[in-house]
Every structure is written in structure tokens, then in C-alpha cells.
Motif scaffolding. Structure first.
Motif, PDB file in Angstrom:
ATOM      1  N   ARG A 141       0.839  -1.207   0.000  1.00  0.00           N
ATOM      2  CA  ARG A 141       0.000   0.000   0.000  1.00  0.00           C
ATOM      3  C   ARG A 141       0.870   1.251   0.000  1.00  0.00           C
ATOM      4  NH1 ARG A 141      -1.007   4.446   0.373  1.00  0.00           N
ATOM      5  NH2 ARG A 141      -2.855   5.513   1.137  1.00  0.00           N
ATOM      6  N   LEU A 142       1.967   1.232   0.742  1.00  0.00           N
ATOM      7  CA  LEU A 142       2.826   2.412   0.844  1.00  0.00           C
ATOM      8  C   LEU A 142       3.638   2.681  -0.414  1.00  0.00           C
ATOM      9  CD1 LEU A 142       3.989   2.108   4.559  1.00  0.00           C
ATOM     10  CD2 LEU A 142       2.391   3.779   3.586  1.00  0.00           C
ATOM     11  N   THR A 143       3.688   1.735  -1.342  1.00  0.00           N
ATOM     12  CA  THR A 143       4.366   2.023  -2.616  1.00  0.00           C
ATOM     13  C   THR A 143       3.620   3.105  -3.380  1.00  0.00           C
ATOM     14  OG1 THR A 143       3.214   0.274  -3.832  1.00  0.00           O
ATOM     15  CG2 THR A 143       5.352  -0.303  -2.835  1.00  0.00           C
ATOM     16  N   GLY A 144       2.360   3.315  -3.049  1.00  0.00           N
ATOM     17  CA  GLY A 144       1.566   4.363  -3.683  1.00  0.00           C
ATOM     18  C   GLY A 144       1.701   5.721  -3.019  1.00  0.00           C
ATOM     19  N   GLY A 145       2.467   5.799  -1.948  1.00  0.00           N
ATOM     20  CA  GLY A 145       2.661   7.070  -1.252  1.00  0.00           C
ATOM     21  C   GLY A 145       2.319   6.968   0.219  1.00  0.00           C
ATOM     22  N   GLU A 146       2.536   8.060   0.919  1.00  0.00           N
ATOM     23  CA  GLU A 146       2.287   8.112   2.357  1.00  0.00           C
ATOM     24  C   GLU A 146       0.839   7.773   2.682  1.00  0.00           C
ATOM     25  OE1 GLU A 146       3.264  11.957   3.871  1.00  0.00           O
ATOM     26  OE2 GLU A 146       5.411  11.542   3.873  1.00  0.00           O
ATOM     27  N   ALA A 147       0.635   7.235   3.880  1.00  0.00           N
ATOM     28  CA  ALA A 147      -0.716   6.929   4.359  1.00  0.00           C
ATOM     29  C   ALA A 147      -0.730   7.011   5.871  1.00  0.00           C
ATOM     30  CB  ALA A 147      -1.142   5.539   3.893  1.00  0.00           C
ATOM     31  N   THR A 148      -1.880   7.345   6.406  1.00  0.00           N
ATOM     32  CA  THR A 148      -2.045   7.382   7.862  1.00  0.00           C
ATOM     33  C   THR A 148      -2.333   5.971   8.367  1.00  0.00           C
ATOM     34  OG1 THR A 148      -4.424   7.752   7.751  1.00  0.00           O
ATOM     35  CG2 THR A 148      -3.006   9.720   7.755  1.00  0.00           C
ATOM     36  N   VAL A 149      -2.240   5.788   9.675  1.00  0.00           N
ATOM     37  CA  VAL A 149      -2.541   4.496  10.282  1.00  0.00           C
ATOM     38  C   VAL A 149      -3.977   4.090   9.957  1.00  0.00           C
ATOM     39  CG1 VAL A 149      -2.756   3.258  12.467  1.00  0.00           C
ATOM     40  CG2 VAL A 149      -0.866   4.858  12.125  1.00  0.00           C
ATOM     41  N   THR A 150      -4.886   5.036  10.035  1.00  0.00           N
ATOM     42  CA  THR A 150      -6.299   4.746   9.731  1.00  0.00           C
ATOM     43  C   THR A 150      -6.457   4.286   8.291  1.00  0.00           C
ATOM     44  OG1 THR A 150      -6.971   6.398  11.353  1.00  0.00           O
ATOM     45  CG2 THR A 150      -8.641   5.688   9.764  1.00  0.00           C
ATOM     46  N   GLU A 151      -5.789   4.951   7.368  1.00  0.00           N
ATOM     47  CA  GLU A 151      -5.866   4.560   5.958  1.00  0.00           C
ATOM     48  C   GLU A 151      -5.265   3.173   5.745  1.00  0.00           C
ATOM     49  OE1 GLU A 151      -5.576   8.977   3.870  1.00  0.00           O
ATOM     50  OE2 GLU A 151      -3.724   7.902   4.387  1.00  0.00           O
ATOM     51  N   LEU A 152      -4.156   2.901   6.427  1.00  0.00           N
ATOM     52  CA  LEU A 152      -3.521   1.595   6.285  1.00  0.00           C
ATOM     53  C   LEU A 152      -4.374   0.481   6.888  1.00  0.00           C
ATOM     54  CD1 LEU A 152       0.151   2.586   7.104  1.00  0.00           C
ATOM     55  CD2 LEU A 152      -0.756   1.919   4.872  1.00  0.00           C
ATOM     56  N   ALA A 153      -5.153   0.810   7.914  1.00  0.00           N
ATOM     57  CA  ALA A 153      -5.982  -0.190   8.596  1.00  0.00           C
ATOM     58  C   ALA A 153      -7.251  -0.537   7.825  1.00  0.00           C
ATOM     59  CB  ALA A 153      -6.346   0.309   9.981  1.00  0.00           C
ATOM     60  N   GLU A 154      -7.682   0.340   6.910  1.00  0.00           N
ATOM     61  CA  GLU A 154      -8.977   0.167   6.232  1.00  0.00           C
ATOM     62  C   GLU A 154      -9.235  -1.227   5.664  1.00  0.00           C
ATOM     63  OE1 GLU A 154      -9.327   3.321   3.395  1.00  0.00           O
ATOM     64  OE2 GLU A 154      -9.722   4.817   4.945  1.00  0.00           O
ATOM     65  N   PRO A 155      -8.309  -1.820   4.895  1.00  0.00           N
ATOM     66  CA  PRO A 155      -8.658  -3.100   4.284  1.00  0.00           C
ATOM     67  C   PRO A 155      -8.609  -4.305   5.232  1.00  0.00           C
ATOM     68  CG  PRO A 155      -6.445  -2.449   3.621  1.00  0.00           C
ATOM     69  CD  PRO A 155      -7.023  -1.321   4.442  1.00  0.00           C
ATOM     70  N   PHE A 156      -8.172  -4.104   6.462  1.00  0.00           N
ATOM     71  CA  PHE A 156      -7.998  -5.223   7.383  1.00  0.00           C
ATOM     72  C   PHE A 156      -9.125  -5.292   8.401  1.00  0.00           C
ATOM     73  CE2 PHE A 156      -3.744  -3.773   6.100  1.00  0.00           C
ATOM     74  CZ  PHE A 156      -3.313  -4.921   5.444  1.00  0.00           C
ATOM     75  N   THR A 157      -9.380  -6.502   8.873  1.00  0.00           N
ATOM     76  CA  THR A 157     -10.399  -6.694   9.909  1.00  0.00           C
ATOM     77  C   THR A 157      -9.709  -6.833  11.265  1.00  0.00           C
ATOM     78  OG1 THR A 157     -10.346  -9.069   9.530  1.00  0.00           O
ATOM     79  CG2 THR A 157     -12.036  -7.816   8.350  1.00  0.00           C
ATOM     80  N   MET A 158      -8.847  -5.883  11.566  1.00  0.00           N
ATOM     81  CA  MET A 158      -8.169  -5.886  12.862  1.00  0.00           C
ATOM     82  C   MET A 158      -8.218  -4.487  13.449  1.00  0.00           C
ATOM     83  SD  MET A 158      -4.133  -6.345  11.771  1.00  0.00           S
ATOM     84  CE  MET A 158      -4.379  -7.864  10.921  1.00  0.00           C
TER      85      MET A 158
END
Length: 109
Positions: free
Chosen positions: A22-39
Motif C-alpha cells: 500500500r505504501l508504494t503508492g505514497g504516504e498513508a495514515t494508520v487509519t488509511e492503512l488499517a482500512e482493508p484489514f479486519t483488525m
């Protein structure tokens, strides 16, 4: 733990590999990184700490935001290390090809 071992340890988990992808597309917040996961966010934060410890990401602070950024240098070290084994396998396959050609020649005689 040495840097290469830390990198491999961090890459051993599919969630962390997905975060890096996901980060290969650029910076992201923790919330953005968490979106696709069920954790939970704390679980994602633990994964981010492992990635940060391995030097694979950096986290900065801008006001209330903590964007994460990919750091590719440790991946280059992995690539360099693997290159030796790639050469080994390519040489092995070349020798196998040579051997098979010789067998075909003998068979055709």
C-alpha cells in the motif's frame, strides 16, 4: 538482530507485506492503512512498529496526523542478498540445459 534478519522477520507476515505494498503508492495514515484489514488500530500499530524497527517505514508527525512512508533501502539489501542465490539457480539451470542437450544428442545418434 542484524538488519537483514529484521527485514526478513518483518516481511514474514502477510499483513506487513500488504502494508508495504500500500505504501508504494505514497504516504498513508494508520487509519488509511488499517482500512482493508479486519483488525483493530492497535493491532495495525503493532505491525507498523515492527516495520519501523526494521527500517522499512518511517512515521512523521504533522499536527494530529502520523503519516507512514516506505523506506526502500532495507529491501535493496534483501535484493542484493538474494541476487547471489539467483545466480546460483540460473547457473544450475544452465548446466541442466547443457546436460539435457547432450542427452538428446546421444539419443539422436
Amino acid at each position: 538482530m542484524d538488519p537483514l534478519s529484521s527485514t526478513f522477520s518483518a516481511l514474514a507476515d502477510p499483513t506487513r507485506r500488504a502494508i508495504l505494498a500500500r505504501l508504494t503508492g505514497g504516504e498513508a495514515t494508520v487509519t488509511e492503512l488499517a482500512e482493508p484489514f479486519t483488525m483493530s488500530l492497535p493491532a495495525i500499530s503493532k505491525h507498523l512498529k515492527v516495520l519501523e524497527h526494521a527500517g522499512l517505514i518511517t512515521r512523521t508527525r504533522t499536527a494530529q496526523w502520523r503519516p507512514c512512508r516506505l523506506e526502500a533501502a532495507p529491501l535493496k539489501e534483501v535484493t542484493d542478498w538474494l541476487a547471489e542465490y539467483r545466480r546460483f539457480w540460473e547457473d544450475s539451470f544452465d548446466r541442466l540445459d547443457d546436460h539435457l542437450r547432450e542427452l538428446r544428442k546421444k539419443k539422436d545418434r
